[in-house]
Design a protein around this motif. Structure first.
Motif, mmCIF file in Angstrom:
data_model
loop_
_atom_site.group_PDB
_atom_site.id
_atom_site.type_symbol
_atom_site.label_atom_id
_atom_site.label_comp_id
_atom_site.label_asym_id
_atom_site.label_seq_id
_atom_site.Cartn_x
_atom_site.Cartn_y
_atom_site.Cartn_z
ATOM 1 N N ASP A 39 -41.924 18.532 12.583
ATOM 2 C CA ASP A 39 -42.756 18.836 11.416
ATOM 3 C C ASP A 39 -41.824 19.182 10.254
ATOM 4 O O ASP A 39 -41.181 20.231 10.255
ATOM 5 N N TYR A 40 -41.755 18.294 9.263
ATOM 6 C CA TYR A 40 -40.800 18.516 8.177
ATOM 7 C C TYR A 40 -41.133 19.752 7.346
ATOM 8 O O TYR A 40 -40.287 20.277 6.625
ATOM 9 N N THR A 41 -42.380 20.256 7.490
ATOM 10 C CA THR A 41 -42.732 21.471 6.737
ATOM 11 C C THR A 41 -42.288 22.744 7.453
ATOM 12 O O THR A 41 -42.400 23.831 6.899
ATOM 13 N N HIS A 65 -38.075 14.745 24.187
ATOM 14 C CA HIS A 65 -39.274 14.240 23.525
ATOM 15 C C HIS A 65 -39.242 14.521 22.025
ATOM 16 O O HIS A 65 -38.819 15.600 21.594
ATOM 17 N N ASN A 66 -39.732 13.566 21.257
ATOM 18 C CA ASN A 66 -39.660 13.665 19.803
ATOM 19 C C ASN A 66 -40.344 14.897 19.241
ATOM 20 O O ASN A 66 -39.909 15.456 18.216
ATOM 21 N N ASP A 67 -41.431 15.353 19.899
ATOM 22 C CA ASP A 67 -42.150 16.508 19.358
ATOM 23 C C ASP A 67 -41.346 17.793 19.468
ATOM 24 O O ASP A 67 -41.691 18.805 18.844
ATOM 25 N N HIS A 68 -40.250 17.765 20.230
ATOM 26 C CA HIS A 68 -39.371 18.934 20.364
ATOM 27 C C HIS A 68 -38.040 18.762 19.621
ATOM 28 O O HIS A 68 -37.330 19.742 19.423
ATOM 29 N N THR A 69 -37.707 17.532 19.231
ATOM 30 C CA THR A 69 -36.347 17.262 18.751
ATOM 31 C C THR A 69 -36.226 16.661 17.356
ATOM 32 O O THR A 69 -35.186 16.808 16.722
ATOM 33 N N LEU A 70 -37.263 15.976 16.865
ATOM 34 C CA LEU A 70 -37.083 15.250 15.607
ATOM 35 C C LEU A 70 -36.882 16.164 14.404
ATOM 36 O O LEU A 70 -36.380 15.721 13.365
ATOM 37 N N GLY A 71 -37.236 17.443 14.537
ATOM 38 C CA GLY A 71 -36.930 18.389 13.463
ATOM 39 C C GLY A 71 -35.441 18.481 13.191
ATOM 40 O O GLY A 71 -35.017 18.845 12.075
#
Length: 345
Positions: A39-41, A65-71
């Motif tokens: 979440d970029y916010t 998983h992306n929901d844990h790492t893409l930040g």
């Protein structure tokens, strides 16, 4: 909005939503993050509520998983002060994270781990735990002094197994087996609200639910049979105990007694089969006595079993019990033992 966690004066929490995980921040002289969401916010109000981005010097990622790492990509891309950070990841993720950092010209130290490592994280003595199942690279972080578990997606009521990333239900169950044996007072999951009470109950519920997925929509005694076929004796025992808590089932009772007999839990087996006077009950109690080194008791129960029905295997067990009890002459009169000894000679 970041919020402080009661009883953890240095811990802040940002609840994830949608396709973004929770993020946890341990703040001492610097800041350490556990997962970074997607979440970029998430970091817009970081300065006001947590601290400067430049103060982040450690990150622990529970899995890939992306929901844990893409930040992490957002931190690399949008914050020039984000640099010189130590990032703990499963060794399978290390190369990918290093490549991402290099792409954005960031100087980071990526530490590949496997579980079992003791580290200082966010000013706390911590243990990295290997907790595969959800994915092959799933890790959890355990704060030793506070007995707090940051579990990623390793503890959920309804297990999600990502087979495309090496997830396996059996591994998930075994991870929960090990977590249940630890002293855990608080659980901080990858999604949903954290729990400062009832950690054991949460782990038990997750464990039983995961076990039930071995044989969906079937009684727990069937789950136990499946667990035994997979060599998961501890899980079979737990499933049978829970089956008997729900309703009496003689098959489950004898199954549980057999498992405990193999473990030598003589008194427990006697209590379970109290009131039974059958060939099978005396056989099981006799085995429990043998395993516990109570050979006179074993002799007694094997003889009772043979009074009900002749059986060569029971006769051999009786001979062994007699021999171990020091009654060698009586043991040697039993044909099954004499036959075995003659073949050895």
């Amino acid at each position: 909005m970041w919020e402080k966690v009661e009883g953890f004066k240095n811990l802040l929490f940002l609840e994830g939503y949608g396709f973004s995980s929770n993020i946890y921040a341990l703040k001492h002289s610097s800041i350490a993050l556990i997962d970074v969401g997607n979440d970029y916010t998430a970091f817009f109000e970081f300065k006001e509520e947590v601290g400067e981005i430049s103060e982040i010097d450690q990150i622990f990622l529970t899995h890939s998983h992306n929901d844990h790492t893409l930040g992490l990509l957002e931190l690399f891309r949008a914050y020039k002060d984000f640099d010189n950070v130590e990032i703990y990841v499963h060794e399978l993720m290390r190369d990918a994270i290093e490549k991402r950092a290099k792409t954005f010209g960031k100087k980071v130290r990526v530490v590949g781990v496997r579980g079992g490592e003791n580290i200082n994280f966010g000013g706390e003595e911590a243990l990295i735990l290997k907790t595969p199942g959800h994915t092959i690279d799933s890790l959890s972080l355990y704060l030793k002094e506070k007995h707090a578990l940051f579990s990623g997606d390793a503890v959920v009521v309804n297990p999600v197994i990502d087979e495309s990333l090496g997830g396996r239900l059996v591994d998930y169950i075994i991870s929960l087996r090990h977590l249940r044996k630890m002293e855990i007072s608080a659980i901080f999951p990858g999604h949903g609200y954290y729990a400062l009470k009832g950690a054991r109950e949460i782990l038990d519920k997750a464990y039983l639910k995961a076990l039930s997925f071995l044989e969906p929509d079937k009684p727990l005694k069937e789950v136990a049979k499946k667990a035994l076929s997979l060599g998961m004796v501890e899980e079979a025992e737990y499933a049978l105990e829970k089956q008997l808590e729900v309703e009496f089932d003689e098959e489950a009772l004898f199954g549980l007694a057999s498992i405990k007999a193999d473990k030598g839990e003589f008194e427990a087996v006697k209590e379970l089969l109290n009131g039974y006077d059958t060939f099978e009950s005396h056989h099981i109690v006799g085995v429990a006595a043998m395993k516990a080194g109570k050979f006179d008791e074993a002799v007694n129960h094997f003889k009772k079993a043979l009074e009900i029905r002749e059986d060569k295997n029971i006769r051999l067990l009786l001979a062994t019990a007699l021999y171990e009890a020091g009654k060698v002459e009586e043991a040697m009169k039993i044909e099954e033992l004499k036959s075995i000894l003659s073949k050895i000679k």
